[in-house]
Design a protein around this motif. Structure first.
Motif, PDB file in Angstrom:
ATOM      1  N   HIS A  32       0.849  -1.193   0.000  1.00  0.00           N
ATOM      2  CA  HIS A  32       0.000   0.000   0.000  1.00  0.00           C
ATOM      3  C   HIS A  32       0.890   1.251   0.000  1.00  0.00           C
ATOM      4  O   HIS A  32       0.616   2.230  -0.713  1.00  0.00           O
ATOM      5  N   SER A 244      -5.874   5.421   4.805  1.00  0.00           N
ATOM      6  CA  SER A 244      -6.004   6.487   3.808  1.00  0.00           C
ATOM      7  C   SER A 244      -7.052   7.531   4.166  1.00  0.00           C
ATOM      8  O   SER A 244      -6.863   8.719   3.896  1.00  0.00           O
ATOM      9  N   GLN A 245      -8.162   7.122   4.779  1.00  0.00           N
ATOM     10  CA  GLN A 245      -9.246   8.071   5.042  1.00  0.00           C
ATOM     11  C   GLN A 245      -9.277   8.579   6.477  1.00  0.00           C
ATOM     12  O   GLN A 245      -9.746   9.687   6.727  1.00  0.00           O
TER      13      GLN A 245
END
Length: 415
Positions: A32, A244-245
């Motif tokens: 990632h 990511s969020q």
């Protein structure tokens, strides 16, 4: 089978589980960080799950013919090969070459995991003395719960270990350290374990690979959807969403997933007593039905909360905690029933077939995890999970309750 042999098999399984959890987190977070998409990350694990399907099917047959010692040592050895192989991945490689190489190493790891798991789970059935049926069923559920719960708790520790190792040592050094540790486990097991446990008394025919027991077939089908429902959000969707969020660090993501799996394992280990207090163990089939539909309600509530963006961080923390508790009891009851429904001499065949269905569910869940996250985010993963949970619960309605008299007597024994 003596308890010493069982203890050795279980200890080896625990050592393997630590590396398996750490490896999953290392691969997910490392790639990632290199910019791989959710679908690409899901593909990294596809061969891992696919090889588990084949391994469980043929591994049970091999163990029935040659004993669990062979399958256990093969599993540990292959995991060392997979860890070493993966350490040579270089970030400058072309993307498709990296993906193919990692998928190959994960395929080897998938074979290793299911050989080791099948050996350990089958050993539980062989430990129980069948002379007193009621006590035997009580002990069987207790031992299954302890093994399954402790394994998942250690896998959670492995998740945390993977995140920490990646941050402290880097990718390749972490893999070498784990390979060395597992080498010690293999050496100890090869030296001390001499039993040929699990070997069938009569010759096992190849056609016996596929189960013909109605109860085992139903449980296997339910298991497919149960674990597909978990992995559709757990494998790719949730870790990437947190990183990511919500902006969590690698250690934070690994720590949260570790805490979730450890808590899940603790609940599994205490499932006999916990389910009895809740009135669930009036029969193995009835328990599976009760806790299965409870999981449907929890899944729906979590999906609605995330879809509505209702305090997402709090909803995830609380919702997944409740999901983990109910899911753990479901898994524990299913793991007990598969052993209760099978006979000791061919236990590896039934366990292998059952975990083949488990691996199929994880394969589908893994692929859908990346796909649904890309198409609809974490809510899409959770709604797909709801559908899977509903099918798994519905399948338990076909389990025979009239044949559960011995299981019903289990409840007072586990308090």
């Amino acid at each position: 089978m003596d308890k010493k042999s069982y203890g050795l098999v279980t200890s080896a399984y625990w050592g393997f589980t630590l590396t398996d959890g750490a490896l999953r987190m290392l691969v997910l977070l490392h790639f990632h960080g290199l910019g791989y998409s959710p679908v690409s990350l899901a593909f990294l694990f596809l061969l891992y799950e696919f090889c588990g399907i084949i391994t469980n099917l043929f591994g049970g047959w091999i163990a029935a013919r040659y004993g669990l010692r062979i399958t256990l040592f093969a599993g540990l050895s292959l995991q060392i090969v997979a860890l070493t192989m993966l350490s040579f991945v270089h970030p400058d490689w072309v993307a498709w070459i990296s993906v193919a190489y990692v998928m190959s190493s994960q395929a080897i790891s998938g074979i290793a995991k299911d050989l080791t798991k099948m050996s350990s789970k089958s050993a539980v059935k062989l430990l129980v003395d069948d002379q007193d049926e009621a006590k035997s069923q009580s002990r069987l559920y207790k031992w299954v719960a302890i093994l399954t719960g402790s394994k998942n708790a250690l896998k959670g520790v492995g998740f945390f270990l993977g995140g920490v190792l990646l941050q402290w040592l880097g990718f390749a050094a972490s893999l070498w350290a784990m390979a060395a540790g597992l080498g010690v486990v293999l050496a100890c097991s090869a030296t001390l374990l001499k039993s040929d446990m699990g070997k069938a008394k009569s010759k096992v025919k190849f056609k016996e690979l596929f189960s013909k027991n109605r109860e085992i077939n139903i449980l296997s089908f339910a298991r497919f959807f149960l674990f597909g429902a978990r992995d559709v959000w757990f494998v790719v969707g949730l870790p990437i969403f947190l990183a990511s969020q919500l902006g969590w660090s690698f250690t934070g993501v690994g720590g949260f997933l570790a805490a979730w799996v450890i808590g899940y394992g603790v609940v599994q280990a205490s499932a006999p007593r916990f389910a009895n207090r809740a009135g669930g163990i009036t029969g193995g089939a009835r328990a599976a039905q009760t806790w299965g539909f409870a999981l449907v309600l929890v899944s729906l509530a979590l999906a609605v909360a995330i879809q509505a963006d209702f305090y997402p961080q709090i909803s995830i923390l609380l919702g997944l905690t409740l999901f983990g508790i109910v899911f753990a009891v479901n898994s524990s009851v299913h793991s007990y029933l598969i052993l209760a429904y099978t006979d000791s001499d061919k236990v590896t065949l039934s366990v292998g077939f059952y975990y083949m269905a488990n691996a199929c569910g994880r394969l589908v869940g893994t692929l859908l995890s990346g796909t649904m996250f890309l198409l609809a985010g974490l809510p899409g993963c959770l709604w797909t999970s709801c559908a899977f949970v509903l099918v798994a619960a519905a399948m338990t309605l076909y389990l025979p309750t009239a044949k559960q008299s011995a299981i019903a007597e289990m409840a007072p024994q586990t308090s």
